[in-house]
Design an enzyme around this catalytic site. Structure first.
Site, PDB file in Angstrom:
ATOM      1  N   SER A  80       0.832  -1.195   0.000  1.00 49.92           N
ATOM      2  CA  SER A  80       0.000   0.000   0.000  1.00 49.92           C
ATOM      3  C   SER A  80       0.873   1.255   0.000  1.00 49.92           C
ATOM      4  O   SER A  80       1.603   1.504  -0.952  1.00 49.92           O
ATOM      5  CB  SER A  80      -0.953  -0.031   1.198  1.00 49.92           C
ATOM      6  OG  SER A  80      -1.968   0.931   1.063  1.00 49.92           O
ATOM      7  N   ASP A 117      -9.085  -4.636  -6.013  1.00 48.25           N
ATOM      8  CA  ASP A 117      -8.675  -3.778  -4.899  1.00 48.25           C
ATOM      9  C   ASP A 117      -9.727  -2.684  -4.696  1.00 48.25           C
ATOM     10  O   ASP A 117     -10.034  -1.933  -5.611  1.00 48.25           O
ATOM     11  CB  ASP A 117      -7.314  -3.153  -5.210  1.00 48.25           C
ATOM     12  CG  ASP A 117      -6.696  -2.436  -4.018  1.00 48.25           C
ATOM     13  OD1 ASP A 117      -7.441  -2.037  -3.114  1.00 48.25           O
ATOM     14  OD2 ASP A 117      -5.466  -2.285  -4.006  1.00 48.25           O
ATOM     15  N   HIS A 144      -7.418  -5.435  -1.598  1.00 47.92           N
ATOM     16  CA  HIS A 144      -6.208  -4.721  -1.199  1.00 47.92           C
ATOM     17  C   HIS A 144      -5.227  -5.646  -0.486  1.00 47.92           C
ATOM     18  O   HIS A 144      -4.019  -5.545  -0.658  1.00 47.92           O
ATOM     19  CB  HIS A 144      -6.588  -3.549  -0.291  1.00 47.92           C
ATOM     20  CG  HIS A 144      -5.488  -2.582  -0.060  1.00 47.92           C
ATOM     21  ND1 HIS A 144      -4.859  -1.903  -1.083  1.00 47.92           N
ATOM     22  CD2 HIS A 144      -4.869  -2.172   1.090  1.00 47.92           C
ATOM     23  CE1 HIS A 144      -3.920  -1.114  -0.584  1.00 47.92           C
ATOM     24  NE2 HIS A 144      -3.898  -1.264   0.729  1.00 47.92           N
TER      25      HIS A 144
END
Length: 829
Positions: free
Chosen positions: A693, A766, A800
Site C-alpha cells: 500500500s 482492490d 487490497h
C-alpha cells in the site's frame, strides 16, 4: 476453475546493455566479462519467469507452503460474566474459487446476493467452550460445513448467538453454555449487512431480517433505462476521495435497495414469539435504550449518490417505541457529498444512548461548519436530550478540537469525552458531568503519537443493559497499555484516580517474555487475564490471581521448524539526527559475522516531532508469528529482514510535511542500510526494499530517487497522485492547491529514473481508496515504456490484501523468486 494470475514481464537488455542489478559489481564498472555473466543470468531468469507465467499459479518453496496452509490458532471471546471462554476454531486460507463467487459491488460495499450478507469467505468453522475456573473444554456440535460469524453473548453470559451461512442464506443459532448445545432458531432470512443480532435486556433477541414481501432480485435490463447522469452545481465544492465500488446506474440502485432493506424483529431466544418492529427500511442500526423502553433507529434515505459511499447517503435518526412507532425524529441529514477534506457533517451527528442513563441521547454538533480549516475557539459542542425527547437539548461541553467519541463510566452519569487536534496531533480526554453541575475536568492531554507518554486505555465492563462502560471503583479507573519505552514495550495494568490524577501500578510485564492485559475479572485488578508469548512460545492466555499465574490455553507452535529465529529491536540515527528504529530478524542458523542478503520492509508515517518519530514500539520478547503473505518468510530462504523499518516524515506544519517526503525517506533508507553494515550482518549491496500500500508507494520512490537498493517489491500501491486529487494519506491539500507536490510525489512521473528491477503485485478487485488496480497497471506500462525491468502480477478476485490460498502462495513464490534473482546473488570478483 480459478483464473490464473495475469502476469506481465519486461526485462530489457539491448537498449541499455547492463546486467541486472542483482549481479552488478560494487563499483558498478561494466567490464565485458561481468556484462556477459549478467546477461546469461538475466536470460536464465527471464526464461524461468516466462515459464512460470505460462503455467498458472506457482508454489513457493515447500517449507513456506507448509506453514501457510496450516490452520491458525483459535480466536477467543470472553463471556460478560468472566467465567467462560468461547474458542472460535478457524480454517486456513480459503481457495480462490470462494473469492470468485458472484459479488455485488454497491455504494462502497461488497455484498453476496446469494446469502444477503457482506461478501466474505468463511473463517470460523468450529466452536468449543472452556471454563476459566476448571479448564474443562467442551466441543459444540455444529452443522456440516459450518460457516459461523456474528457472535454475541447474552447479557448474563449464559447464551451466545451466532449466524450460520449456507450457500443461499443465513440462519441464526443460540448456544446454551451450560449444555454446550447450539439450537437453530432461524433457518434462514437473517439480514446482517449493517447490524448483527443483538440481545435485549429481557433476554429476547433483536434481529434484522429479510422482508417477507421484498420480491425477486432485480434483473439488469438489456436495454438500459437511460444514461447515468451526474450534476455539479456551480459554486459548490464537493471534494471527495477516490472511493471505489460506488453505484453506477439505476440497476445498481435497485440492487442496493433490494439487498439492504431489512425488517427488525424481536423474538424469544428459542426463535418463537416473533414480533415485527416498524416498517422495512435500510436500517443501519436499531438499538434499545438502557431502560428497554425505546429504540434508537438510524436508517438511510434516498436519493442515493454515484459519488460517495453509503455512509454519506441521506440519513434519518429517530426514536421509536418497542412496536416501531416513531416517537420523535432526532436528525435528518442530507446527502453529504460536499464535505471539505477531513471535514464532518453539520447538524447532529454521532448520536448515541448515554450508557448509564435510562433513556438519554448524547451527540455532537460542529461549530465550524464542519470545516477543519476554519479557525475557531469552539470546534464541536456536545449535547444531551432525555426522554420523551420533545424538549430542547442541553449543552454539556464545548470542545476546542474535533469530537472523536465518548466512554461512559460505570455506575455514574459521568462520561469521558475525547477530542483530537489534527494540527498538533493532541488527544484530549475530559471528564464530563452530564446530569450535574461539576465543571469539565481534563484528565489527559498528549500527542497521540507519543507512545512513551501513553497512560493506557480504560478497561471496560458491560452494564446490566448491555452497554460497554469503563470500570470505575472507588473513584479510580483500571488502565492497561503497551508501556512503550526505549528498551521496548512493557505492558502494564494501573489504577488511575480521577480526582487526584495519581497512578498506582498494579502489574507490569517483566522478564524475557511479552504479556499484555486482555481483561480484568474484579474491581481491584487483582484477578485478570493476559495474552502471553515469548521468543519460543506462541501466544496463549493466562489467568493471574492470588495464587499466581496459570495458562488457560495451550495453543501449539504454528511453525516449530522456525524455532530459533533471532529477533532484536535496534535503534540508530538518520543523518539529520532523527532517531530511528526497526525490528531485526535473523535466520535461526545465522552465525555471527555472516553476511546475508537483506530485506528492508517499511511503511512511511508522518510525525510533527523527531522525538516521537523515533520511539520504539515493539518488544524483543515477542513470538515471531509468520503467516499469510508475510515478508518474514524471507527468513526461511537465508535473508535477514529489517521489519517495521522507521521511515518517518517529520514536519511541524502538517499542511506542508509532504514537501520533503522524498528526501526524508531516502535518508531513512540509507541509515537503515548503513546500520546493516555497521552490525555486520549485511554488506550494504545485497539489499532489497519492499512495502504494501503506502509502503509500495515508498518503494517506488526509493528506487526512483536513490541507488540504495538492488530491487524492490511493491504490493497494492498507488503511484500517480493526480488520480487521487483530493488528498491522500495525511496530505490535506488538493491537487489544484499544490500541483508541484502532487507531481513530485508521483513515482509514475519518475518511472524513467527507476533503473532497478521492480515487482508490482496487485489484486484485480482492490477496493481501497486510491489504490485501484489501474495504478499498478499504469506504473508497469510506464516502466516498460521507458526501458525499465519490471514484472506485473495481477491476482484474480483479490482485494487490497490477499486471502485466497492460491493467491497467497503465488505472491510468496513471486517475492522469493524476484529477490533470489536480483538481490541474493553475490558480486563476481
Amino acid at each position: 476453475m480459478a483464473l490464473s494470475p495475469r502476469i506481465a514481464l519486461v526485462t530489457p537488455m539491448s537498449n541499455r546493455q547492463r546486467p541486472p542489478a542483482g549481479l552488478r559489481v560494487c563499483n558498478k564498472e561494466n567490464n565485458r566479462m561481468r556484462l556477459l555473466l549478467g546477461l546469461t543470468s538475466a536470460m536464465a531468469a527471464l526464461a524461468s519467469q516466462v515459464a512460470a507465467a505460462e503455467t498458472g499459479y506457482q508454489l513457493p518453496p515447500k517449507e513456506i507452503a507448509d506453514i501457510v496452509l496450516r490452520a491458525p490458532s483459535p480466536s477467543v471471546s470472553l463471556s460478560p460474566s468472566g467465567d467462560t471462554m468461547l474458542l472460535l476454531e478457524r480454517e486456513a486460507l480459503p481457495p480462490v474459487s470462494e473469492l470468485g463467487k458472484p459479488m455485488e459491488r454497491l455504494a462502497g460495499m461488497r455484498l453476496d446476493a446469494a446469502t444477503n450478507d457482506v461478501f466474505n469467505p468463511r473463517n470460523v468453522v468450529g466452536l468449543s467452550i472452556q471454563s476459566i475456573e476448571t479448564g474443562e473444554k467442551r466441543s459444540v456440535r455444529l452443522p456440516n460445513n459450518a460457516d459461523l460469524s456474528d457472535f454475541q453473548w447474552s447479557l448474563d453470559g449464559r447464551y451466545a448467538a451466532f449466524s450460520q451461512t449456507t450457500s443461499d442464506g443465513m440462519g441464526l443459532h443460540v448456544l446454551d453454555v451450560e449444555t454446550a448445545r447450539a439450537r437453530e432458531v432461524m433457518k434462514d432470512g437473517l439480514h446482517a449487512i449493517f447490524q448483527e443480532p443483538r440481545w435485549m435486556q429481557d433476554g429476547r433477541l433483536l434481529v434484522m431480517t429479510i422482508p417477507d414481501d421484498r420480491g425477486a432480485m432485480p434483473q439488469e435490463p438489456l436495454t438500459p433505462v437511460g444514461p447515468a447522469i451526474q450534476d455539479a452545481t456551480g459554486g459548490e465544492q464537493a471534494q471527495t476521495r477516490t472511493y471505489q465500488d460506488l453505484l453506477k446506474d439505476a440497476h445498481d440502485e435497485d440492487m442496493f435497495r433490494w439487498l439492504t432493506v431489512s425488517q427488525p424483529v424481536i423474538m424469544n431466544r428459542n426463535g418463537r414469539g416473533k414480533t415485527k418492529i416498524g416498517e422495512p427500511r435500510i436500517y443501519i442500526s436499531v438499538e434499545p435504550s438502557p431502560d428497554g423502553q425505546y429504540l434508537l433507529m438510524d436508517w438511510i434515505d434516498e436519493p442515493f449518490s454515484y459519488q460517495v459511499p453509503w455512509s454519506r447517503f441521506p440519513r434519518t435518526t429517530a426514536i421509536a417505541d418497542l412496536k416501531g412507532n416513531v416517537v420523535q425524529v432526532i436528525a435528518e441529514r442530507p446527502l453529504a457529498d460536499n464535505l471539505p477534506v477531513q471535514g464532518v457533517v453539520t447538524g447532529r451527528r454521532s448520536i448515541e444512548w448515554h450508557p448509564t442513563a435510562p433513556a438519554t441521547l448524547v451527540w455532537a454538533e460542529a461549530q465550524d461548519g464542519g470545516d477543519p480549516r476554519v479557525e475557531t475557539d469552539v470546534r464541536d459542542r456536545m449535547l444531551a436530550l432525555a426522554a420523551p425527547f420533545d424538549g430542547e437539548p442541553r449543552g454539556i461541553i464545548d470542545l476546542e478540537d474535533r469530537y472523536v467519541g465518548f466512554l461512559g463510566l460505570e455506575a455514574t452519569d459521568d462520561i469521558v469525552a475525547v477530542e483530537y487536534d489534527r494540527n498538533t496531533r493532541e488527544l484530549r480526554q475530559t471528564l464530563v458531568d452530564v446530569e450535574g453541575e461539576n465543571a469539565p475536568d481534563v484528565i489527559q492531554l498528549r500527542n497521540y503519537q507519543d507512545a512513551y507518554a501513553d497512560p493506557g486505555n480504560p478497561l471496560t465492563t458491560t452494564t446490566d443493559a448491555g452497554f460497554t462502560v469503563a470500570r470505575l471503583h472507588e473513584g479510580a479507573l483500571l488502565m492497561s497499555g503497551q508501556g512503550a519505552s526505549p528498551e521496548g514495550n512493557r505492558p502494564f495494568l494501573r489504577r488511575f484516580d480521577l480526582e487526584t490524577k495519581e497512578t498506582e501500578e498494579i502489574w507490569r510485564n517483566s522478564g524475557e517474555s511479552y504479556e499484555s492485559v486482555v481483561d480484568v475479572l474484579d474491581d481491584y485488578g487483582s484477578r485478570f487475564i493476559t495474552y502471553y508469548e515469548d521468543p519460543t512460545t506462541p501466544g496463549n492466555y493466562r489467568l493471574h490471581d492470588a495464587e499466581g499465574a496459570r495458562f488457560l490455553t495451550e495453543f501449539a507452535d504454528p511453525h516449530p521448524e522456525l524455532t530459533g529465529i533471532k529477533r532484536e529491536l535496534i535503534t540508530y540515527e538518520r543523518a539529520d539526527g532523527t532517531p530511528l528504529s526497526a525490528t531485526l530478524y535473523l535466520p535461526a542458523d545465522y552465525e555471527e559475522g555472516q553476511k546475508l542478503p537483506v530485506v528492508v520492509w517499511a511503511y512511511p508515517r508522518e510525525f510533527n516531532s523527531a522525538a516521537t518519530a523515533g520511539q520504539v514500539r515493539d518488544s524483543n520478547y515477542r513470538f515471531t508469528r509468520i503467516g499469510g503473505y508475510s515478508h518474514l518468510f524471507f527468513l526461511t530462504q537465508g535473508y535477514a529482514v529489517m521489519d517495521r523499518t522507521a521511515m518517518p516524515v517529520v514536519g511541524s506544519d502538517p499542511e506542508t510535511v509532504n514537501d520533503t517526503f522524498i528526501e526524508q525517506i531516502v535518508s531513512s533508507a540509507q541509515a537503515a542500510v548503513d546500520e546493516t553494515v555497521k552490525r555486520g550482518f549485511g554488506d550494504g549491496e545485497r539489499v532489497g526494499v519492499g512495502g504494501h500500500s503506502y509502503g509500495a508507494f515508498m518503494t517506488a520512490h526509493l528506487l526512483a530517487q536513490s541507488d540504495i537498493f538492488r530491487a524492490g517489491i511493491a504490493r497494492s500501491g498507488a503511484y500517480n497522485r493526480t488520480l487521487t486529487p483530493f488528498g491522500f494519506q495525511a496530505e490535506r491539500r488538493i491537487f489544484w492547491e499544490a500541483q508541484d507536490v502532487y507531481y513530485k510525489l508521483s513515482p509514475f512521473m519518475a518511472a524513467d529514473q527507476i533503473k532497478e528491477p521492480m515487482l508490482l503485485i496487485h489484486g484485480m478487485k482492490d477496493n481501497n481508496s486510491g489504490t485501484f488496480p489501474q495504478q499498478s497497471e499504469r506504473m508497469f506500462a510506464a516502466l516498460k515504456g521507458t526501458g525499465g525491468t519490471a514484472r506485473l502480477v495481477m491476482l484474480p478476485h483479490e482485494s487490497h490484501g490477499y486471502r485466497g490460498q492460491e493467491s497467497v502462495l503465488h505472491t510468496l513464490a513471486e517475492m522469493v523468486e524476484w529477490f533470489d534473482t536480483y538481490v541474493k546473488p553475490e558480486d563476481e570478483e
